[in-house]
Design an enzyme around this catalytic site. Sequence first.
Site, PDB file in Angstrom:
ATOM      1  N   CYS A   2       0.826  -1.197   0.000  1.00 38.28           N
ATOM      2  CA  CYS A   2       0.000   0.000   0.000  1.00 38.28           C
ATOM      3  C   CYS A   2       0.865   1.253   0.000  1.00 38.28           C
ATOM      4  CB  CYS A   2      -0.847   0.044   1.259  1.00 38.28           C
ATOM      5  SG  CYS A   2      -1.940  -1.336   1.441  1.00 38.28           S
ATOM      6  N   ARG A  27       4.867  -0.050  -6.234  1.00 42.59           N
ATOM      7  CA  ARG A  27       4.835  -0.930  -5.071  1.00 42.59           C
ATOM      8  C   ARG A  27       3.825  -2.058  -5.235  1.00 42.59           C
ATOM      9  NH1 ARG A  27       6.346   2.551  -0.152  1.00 42.59           N
ATOM     10  NH2 ARG A  27       4.911   1.293   1.027  1.00 42.59           N
ATOM     11  N   TRP A  74      -2.979  -2.743  -1.345  1.00 42.87           N
ATOM     12  CA  TRP A  74      -2.628  -4.126  -1.670  1.00 42.87           C
ATOM     13  C   TRP A  74      -3.306  -4.951  -0.585  1.00 42.87           C
ATOM     14  CZ3 TRP A  74       0.183  -8.141   0.689  1.00 42.87           C
ATOM     15  CH2 TRP A  74       0.530  -9.201  -0.163  1.00 42.87           C
ATOM     16  N   ASN A  98      -1.514   1.565   6.054  1.00 44.81           N
ATOM     17  CA  ASN A  98      -0.626   0.504   5.567  1.00 44.81           C
ATOM     18  C   ASN A  98      -0.358  -0.415   6.735  1.00 44.81           C
ATOM     19  OD1 ASN A  98      -0.427   1.885   3.223  1.00 44.81           O
ATOM     20  ND2 ASN A  98       1.760   2.345   3.382  1.00 44.81           N
ATOM     21  N   GLY A  99      -0.390  -1.711   6.500  1.00 46.76           N
ATOM     22  CA  GLY A  99      -0.064  -2.651   7.563  1.00 46.76           C
ATOM     23  C   GLY A  99      -1.258  -3.495   7.948  1.00 46.76           C
ATOM     24  N   GLU A 476      16.737 -18.509  -7.528  1.00 43.91           N
ATOM     25  CA  GLU A 476      16.396 -17.142  -7.925  1.00 43.91           C
ATOM     26  C   GLU A 476      15.863 -17.104  -9.370  1.00 43.91           C
ATOM     27  OE1 GLU A 476      15.731 -14.366  -6.874  1.00 43.91           O
ATOM     28  OE2 GLU A 476      16.165 -12.895  -8.433  1.00 43.91           O
ATOM     29  N   LYS A 480      12.240 -15.684 -10.353  1.00 44.50           N
ATOM     30  CA  LYS A 480      12.046 -14.581 -11.311  1.00 44.50           C
ATOM     31  C   LYS A 480      11.032 -14.979 -12.376  1.00 44.50           C
ATOM     32  CE  LYS A 480      13.302 -11.976  -9.975  1.00 44.50           C
ATOM     33  NZ  LYS A 480      13.815 -11.310  -8.819  1.00 44.50           N
ATOM     34  N   GLU A 483       7.486 -15.205 -10.878  1.00 44.53           N
ATOM     35  CA  GLU A 483       6.976 -13.889 -10.468  1.00 44.53           C
ATOM     36  C   GLU A 483       6.337 -13.135 -11.631  1.00 44.53           C
ATOM     37  OE1 GLU A 483       9.563 -11.831  -6.937  1.00 44.53           O
ATOM     38  OE2 GLU A 483      10.608 -12.111  -8.817  1.00 44.53           O
ATOM     39  N   HIS A 499      16.492 -37.315  -6.225  1.00 46.36           N
ATOM     40  CA  HIS A 499      15.852 -37.681  -4.955  1.00 46.36           C
ATOM     41  C   HIS A 499      14.375 -37.301  -4.931  1.00 46.36           C
ATOM     42  CE1 HIS A 499      19.670 -38.895  -3.270  1.00 46.36           C
ATOM     43  NE2 HIS A 499      20.192 -37.790  -3.787  1.00 46.36           N
ATOM     44  N   LYS A 599       5.976  -4.525  -4.155  1.00 52.02           N
ATOM     45  CA  LYS A 599       7.353  -4.134  -3.860  1.00 52.02           C
ATOM     46  C   LYS A 599       7.368  -3.701  -2.411  1.00 52.02           C
ATOM     47  CE  LYS A 599      11.362  -3.038  -5.868  1.00 52.02           C
ATOM     48  NZ  LYS A 599      12.120  -4.144  -6.482  1.00 52.02           N
TER      49      LYS A 599
HETATM   50  N1  HGA Z   1      -4.768  -4.302   5.994  1.00 58.58           N
HETATM   51  C1  HGA Z   1      -5.157  -3.251   5.112  1.00 58.58           C
HETATM   52  C2  HGA Z   1      -3.938  -2.575   4.478  1.00 58.58           C
HETATM   53  C3  HGA Z   1      -3.109  -3.561   3.705  1.00 58.58           C
HETATM   54  C4  HGA Z   1      -1.688  -3.096   3.383  1.00 58.58           C
HETATM   55  O1  HGA Z   1      -1.043  -2.362   4.085  1.00 58.58           O
HETATM   56  N2  HGA Z   1      -1.112  -3.614   2.307  1.00 58.58           N
HETATM   57  O2  HGA Z   1       0.206  -3.242   1.957  1.00 58.58           O
HETATM   58  C5  HGA Z   1      -6.123  -3.740   4.057  1.00 58.58           C
HETATM   59  O3  HGA Z   1      -6.199  -4.940   3.760  1.00 58.58           O
HETATM   60  O4  HGA Z   1      -6.830  -2.903   3.507  1.00 58.58           O
END
Ligand code: HGA
Length: 604
Positions: A2, A27, A74, A98-99, A476, A480, A483, A499, A599
Amino acid sequence: MCGIVGVLGNHHVAPLLVEALKRLEYRGYDSAGIATVNEGRLDRRRAVGKLVNLSDLLVHEPLAGKAGIGHTRWATHGAATVANAHPHRAGNVAVVHNGIIENFRELRAELTAAGYSFESETDTETVALLMRHELAQGGTPAEATARLLPRLHGAFALCFLFEGEEDLMICARKGSPLAIGHGDGEMFVGSDAIALAPMTDRITYLEEGDWAVITRAGAEIFDARNARANRAMARIQVDATRIEKAGYKHFMAKEIAEQPVVLADALRHYLREDGLNLPAGVDFTGVDRLTLVACGTAHYACHVAKYWFESLAGLPCDIDIASEFRYREPPLSDRGWAVFVSQSGETADTLAALRHVQDKVARTLAVVNVTTSSIARECDVTLPIMAGVEVGVASTKAFTCQLTVLLTLALKAAQDRGRLDAAQLATRLADLRLLPGLMNAALALAPEIEGLAEELAKAQDVLFLGRGAMYPLALEGALKLKEISYIHAEGYASGELKHGPIALIDASVPVLVLAPRDALFEKTVSNMQEVMARHGRVLLLSDQPGIAEAGADCWRCLTLPRVPDLLAPILYAVPAQLLAYHTAIAKGTDVDQPRNLAKSVTVE
Ligand code: HGA
């Protein structure tokens, strides 16, 4: 992850907010929104998908106001829907976050019992409602904030806007970074100084637990105990030109191509004419153990470095994925050092691992790209990787720069531990100086790799094999590819194939073998034979002697320059990156912002 932006401006801020969010697009996100206060009224607009959807919405439903907050989300809690997009609003409050609020269920139950109802599935909405609730108890928004913050568990960066308050934003940080920008009669908030780059270069970073009351006159900052805190203002240099694509189709292409230049910068920083140039605190005498912790690509850089620390310096070296590290109670030595590798320096898992070891090891070292980041600030020693801003979600130049810095660190360990005399060191340094030129030669293989990628794009599964320090590079290479092309890919140690994973081999599975003609080559060739005996299609990446010796029966070969053994993992990263890039192009995926990825992963 976010992105947060906040502006107390002198003009209508909606265009500025969207522009700043654009700068955070790299990001990775899945919805976006803004809120403003105009003539005292709080209002917001939100849209799912790319920012262009929000811009379109704003054309039809413009939002006036000189105070505003914005967010790219995100999703962690609840799908990417308009209802879950930020800003979240509860009555007279809007918030971007964010978080993760880890106790959101508990808070939700409490608020529901108090008669509040929820519109979204997010953890964030509990913060908006809790602020509304606190404001209803009386006092100023700042007093309500001081009561609210201790109730939130987990990691967050928050920015609030209040109805009726056109000259007020309140922001807070715990675990997720947040920066305050100072303008002339204007103030800004950003989760990343890059977002604020066109508006100001005067930045104050909030420290862990800080919160701030911001008006156009400035910011009043408080620490976690609500005491006034003085936080320095710094002039930062985010060179706007370095976050343009500079004529390339994608940031990732630009960043792959930049590697010779940024590696040369890193080498200039860490090598003197006649020796190594590491910070004063880096003396390995008496160090008995090294612990390297990181996530994703940075973890693979640590995995390569383990081979170097053990073989060059004879130093016991543990590596771990940051999200696992602190839960397995690793034995640590008070004569040991711990190294934390993160491009952004904000990776939440890595930061948590750092805090876990703070008083358990003799020294902590940060290997980061962003030297103002939390990990850099909280470690005893910072070793910048000098990669410049990396925008592509799939890390490329940061990986090779991390490897280069870790190699200089391993050489220093070897020197301090008496395992490398002056002549041997001089040879190693001369080898290192070859790296930018070798990288250029590897980049020149791009047209050939483009052809190979057309073939790879048809595969459902791809295996990467490597032995010794090329094993983590196989990991890696596979990462890549998955991703950005979404092709299922796995990396294995060449000798491990028989194995288990050999069960997967048939004519449809390309097997990429990363094998310079070194002391382990013959063993790897045997593993290749095992693949070919089962009709597996081998793509051999080697040097001219290796291809001459073992290329005949391979499906395809790619000839790399001959390279000193130590440097092979750095050089072979280039064709692995180019293969992933061109395969993704052939498949038509979104290279710079692959689905589901972010990111700077600032949630645990
Ligand atoms: N938990 C919040 C914010 C998610 C976040 O920081 N993403 O990087 C949500 O889900 O809206």
